[in-house]
Design a protein around this motif. Structure first.
Motif, short mmCIF file in Angstrom:
data_model
loop_
_atom_site.label_atom_id
_atom_site.label_comp_id
_atom_site.label_asym_id
_atom_site.label_seq_id
_atom_site.Cartn_x
_atom_site.Cartn_y
_atom_site.Cartn_z
N UNK A 177 29.44 37.01 53.82
CA UNK A 177 28.27 36.48 53.12
C UNK A 177 28.19 36.84 51.65
N UNK A 178 28.82 37.92 51.21
CA UNK A 178 28.58 38.44 49.87
C UNK A 178 29.72 38.14 48.91
N UNK A 179 29.35 37.79 47.68
CA UNK A 179 30.31 37.61 46.60
C UNK A 179 30.53 38.95 45.92
N UNK A 180 31.77 39.24 45.53
CA UNK A 180 32.11 40.50 44.88
C UNK A 180 32.45 40.22 43.43
N UNK A 181 31.87 41.00 42.52
CA UNK A 181 32.20 40.91 41.09
C UNK A 181 33.11 42.08 40.77
N UNK A 182 34.19 41.81 40.04
CA UNK A 182 35.14 42.86 39.69
C UNK A 182 35.40 42.83 38.20
N UNK A 183 35.39 44.01 37.60
CA UNK A 183 35.71 44.16 36.18
C UNK A 183 36.25 45.55 35.95
N UNK A 184 36.85 45.76 34.82
CA UNK A 184 37.44 47.06 34.51
C UNK A 184 36.56 47.77 33.49
N UNK A 185 36.26 49.03 33.72
CA UNK A 185 35.41 49.80 32.83
C UNK A 185 36.04 49.87 31.44
N UNK A 186 35.24 49.59 30.43
CA UNK A 186 35.72 49.62 29.06
C UNK A 186 36.39 48.33 28.61
N UNK A 187 36.54 47.35 29.51
CA UNK A 187 37.19 46.08 29.15
C UNK A 187 36.14 45.08 28.68
N UNK A 188 36.60 44.01 28.08
CA UNK A 188 35.74 42.93 27.65
C UNK A 188 35.03 42.33 28.87
N UNK A 189 33.69 42.20 28.85
CA UNK A 189 32.97 41.65 30.01
C UNK A 189 33.44 40.25 30.41
N UNK A 190 34.04 39.50 29.49
CA UNK A 190 34.50 38.14 29.84
C UNK A 190 35.73 38.18 30.74
N UNK A 191 36.33 39.37 30.95
CA UNK A 191 37.50 39.46 31.83
C UNK A 191 37.11 39.75 33.27
N UNK A 192 35.81 39.80 33.58
CA UNK A 192 35.37 39.98 34.96
C UNK A 192 35.66 38.72 35.77
N UNK A 193 35.87 38.89 37.07
CA UNK A 193 36.01 37.72 37.92
C UNK A 193 35.26 37.96 39.21
N UNK A 194 35.00 36.87 39.93
CA UNK A 194 34.18 36.90 41.14
C UNK A 194 35.00 36.39 42.30
N UNK A 195 34.83 37.06 43.44
CA UNK A 195 35.52 36.64 44.67
C UNK A 195 34.47 36.23 45.69
N UNK A 196 34.54 34.98 46.13
CA UNK A 196 33.64 34.50 47.17
C UNK A 196 34.11 35.06 48.51
N UNK A 197 33.29 35.02 49.54
CA UNK A 197 33.69 35.54 50.85
C UNK A 197 35.04 34.96 51.30
N UNK A 198 35.93 35.86 51.70
CA UNK A 198 37.25 35.45 52.21
C UNK A 198 38.30 35.27 51.14
N UNK A 199 37.97 35.37 49.87
CA UNK A 199 38.96 35.19 48.79
C UNK A 199 39.68 36.48 48.48
N UNK A 200 40.87 36.34 47.86
CA UNK A 200 41.58 37.50 47.34
C UNK A 200 42.17 37.16 45.99
N UNK A 201 42.43 38.20 45.22
CA UNK A 201 43.00 38.02 43.89
C UNK A 201 44.03 39.11 43.65
N UNK A 202 45.17 38.74 43.10
CA UNK A 202 46.21 39.71 42.77
C UNK A 202 46.23 39.91 41.25
N UNK A 203 46.49 41.15 40.84
CA UNK A 203 46.58 41.45 39.41
C UNK A 203 47.53 42.59 39.19
#
Length: 83
Positions: free
Chosen positions: A57-83
């Motif tokens: 049910x929940x969306x997750x917001x991910x960002x790196x401390x000290x990084x530009x806020x525009x580099x955040x991304x969001x993962x909807x339920x069931x999604x994954x992201x590689x970096x």
């Protein structure tokens, strides 16, 4: 510039200039020192880190401390992201 300390498999930051300004992209590479020559071979494959949202049910917001806020991304339920 690639420092001598990164010989082996590593992730490098590649500076890219666009019309909107500069940005950095992570690139997987195999850095090899052959005699007096340093070779940097770009590597295809999966990224070394992965974030997976296992929530139903929940969306997750991910960002790196000290990084530009525009580099955040969001993962909807069931999604994954590689970096």
């Amino acid at each position: 510039q690639v420092p001598l300390a990164v010989v082996g498999d590593t992730v490098l930051a590649l500076d890219v200039q666009t019309e909107k300004g500069g940005t950095q992209f992570p690139v997987r590479a195999s850095v090899q020192l052959v005699d007096a020559t340093m070779c940097c071979v770009l590597v295809k494959g999966t990224w070394p880190f992965c974030i997976e949202n296992r929530s139903l049910r929940h969306t997750v917001a991910f960002g790196q401390e000290g990084a530009d806020p525009s580099t955040e991304w969001y993962l909807r339920p069931g999604q994954l992201s590689r970096f």
